[in-house]
Design a protein around this motif. Structure first.
Motif, mmCIF file in Angstrom:
data_model
loop_
_atom_site.group_PDB
_atom_site.id
_atom_site.type_symbol
_atom_site.label_atom_id
_atom_site.label_comp_id
_atom_site.label_asym_id
_atom_site.label_seq_id
_atom_site.Cartn_x
_atom_site.Cartn_y
_atom_site.Cartn_z
ATOM 1 N N ALA A 1 -24.612 21.540 2.603
ATOM 2 C CA ALA A 1 -24.571 21.000 3.966
ATOM 3 C C ALA A 1 -23.285 21.422 4.673
ATOM 4 N N SER A 2 -22.173 21.453 3.948
ATOM 5 C CA SER A 2 -20.886 21.869 4.527
ATOM 6 C C SER A 2 -20.915 23.339 4.929
ATOM 7 N N VAL A 3 -21.484 24.175 4.090
ATOM 8 C CA VAL A 3 -21.572 25.609 4.394
ATOM 9 C C VAL A 3 -22.459 25.836 5.622
ATOM 10 N N VAL A 4 -23.594 25.167 5.686
ATOM 11 C CA VAL A 4 -24.495 25.301 6.834
ATOM 12 C C VAL A 4 -23.815 24.797 8.101
ATOM 13 N N LEU A 5 -23.106 23.691 8.034
ATOM 14 C CA LEU A 5 -22.388 23.158 9.194
ATOM 15 C C LEU A 5 -21.307 24.134 9.658
ATOM 16 N N ALA A 6 -20.559 24.711 8.735
ATOM 17 C CA ALA A 6 -19.511 25.676 9.094
ATOM 18 C C ALA A 6 -20.121 26.896 9.791
ATOM 19 N N MET A 7 -21.236 27.380 9.289
ATOM 20 C CA MET A 7 -21.901 28.523 9.922
ATOM 21 C C MET A 7 -22.402 28.155 11.321
ATOM 22 N N ALA A 8 -22.963 26.979 11.487
ATOM 23 C CA ALA A 8 -23.472 26.547 12.787
ATOM 24 C C ALA A 8 -22.327 26.411 13.794
ATOM 25 N N LEU A 9 -21.197 25.859 13.367
ATOM 26 C CA LEU A 9 -20.047 25.735 14.263
ATOM 27 C C LEU A 9 -19.489 27.099 14.642
ATOM 28 N N GLY A 10 -19.474 28.027 13.709
ATOM 29 C CA GLY A 10 -19.007 29.385 14.003
ATOM 30 C C GLY A 10 -19.900 30.073 15.020
ATOM 31 N N ILE A 11 -21.191 29.964 14.861
ATOM 32 C CA ILE A 11 -22.137 30.574 15.802
ATOM 33 C C ILE A 11 -22.033 29.904 17.168
ATOM 34 N N ALA A 12 -21.893 28.597 17.193
ATOM 35 C CA ALA A 12 -21.754 27.876 18.468
ATOM 36 C C ALA A 12 -20.470 28.297 19.187
ATOM 37 N N ASN A 13 -19.395 28.501 18.441
ATOM 38 C CA ASN A 13 -18.123 28.931 19.032
ATOM 39 C C ASN A 13 -18.262 30.316 19.660
ATOM 40 N N ILE A 14 -18.911 31.230 18.968
ATOM 41 C CA ILE A 14 -19.128 32.580 19.501
ATOM 42 C C ILE A 14 -19.993 32.515 20.754
ATOM 43 N N ALA A 15 -21.049 31.728 20.737
ATOM 44 C CA ALA A 15 -21.936 31.604 21.898
ATOM 45 C C ALA A 15 -21.184 31.032 23.095
ATOM 46 N N LEU A 16 -20.338 30.030 22.867
ATOM 47 C CA LEU A 16 -19.560 29.441 23.956
ATOM 48 C C LEU A 16 -18.620 30.470 24.573
ATOM 49 N N LYS A 17 -17.962 31.265 23.743
ATOM 50 C CA LYS A 17 -17.066 32.305 24.264
ATOM 51 C C LYS A 17 -17.839 33.331 25.089
#
Length: 150
Positions: free
Chosen positions: A16-32
């Motif tokens: 769950a931690s790995v999936v959450l970290a990946m989701a936050l990384g993708i969301a950060n890139i999309a926001l930028k």
């Protein structure tokens, strides 16, 4: 069976931690990417507003010979908008300033144009375009300047 139950909980938390970290990384890139796209759009609006201001001033100066002459206070038309110069810096001056509010369905823009004919051999047209209506500014206000000398 009791020995494996702790391992399953730990393994589930780890996944769950790995999936959450990946989701936050993708969301950060999309926001930028969204911020970068909005910035480019604002810069384009500012540039095209400045370009419209220069084109309007050049048209009136080169096609209408009485425009921007000493003592001139006439109205000018830019597109569908008729403008009266908002300010002459000093009475009888050879520097004319006018603004163009450009309403647009995709967002308003403004051009603040200065026509300087104080030199006998040069005319300098400076147009400052912004991605908001004239007189308004905000944290996302972008300005582009075009200057033409002839």
């Amino acid at each position: 069976l009791q020995k494996n139950s702790g391992f399953v909980v730990l393994f589930t938390v780890l996944i769950a931690s790995v999936v959450l970290a990946m989701a936050l990384g993708i969301a950060n890139i999309a926001l930028k990417q969204i911020v970068l796209t909005a910035s480019a759009t604002d810069a384009n609006k500012s540039f095209y507003a400045a370009d419209m201001g220069v084109e309007c001033a050049l048209y009136h100066d080169l096609k209408l010979t009485t425009a921007f002459e000493p003592g001139w206070t006439g109205a000018i038309g830019c597109g569908e908008v008729t403008l009266i110069p908002v300010m002459q810096q000093t009475p009888g001056s050879d520097i004319f300033i006018f603004e163009i509010n450009i309403p647009n369905p995709s967002g308003d823009a403004c051009a603040d144009v200065t026509v300087d004919k104080s030199s006998l051999s040069l005319t300098i047209v400076t147009s400052r375009g912004t991605n908001s209506l004239c007189g308004f500014s905000g944290s996302r206000t972008v300005e582009r300047v075009i200057e033409v000398t002839y």
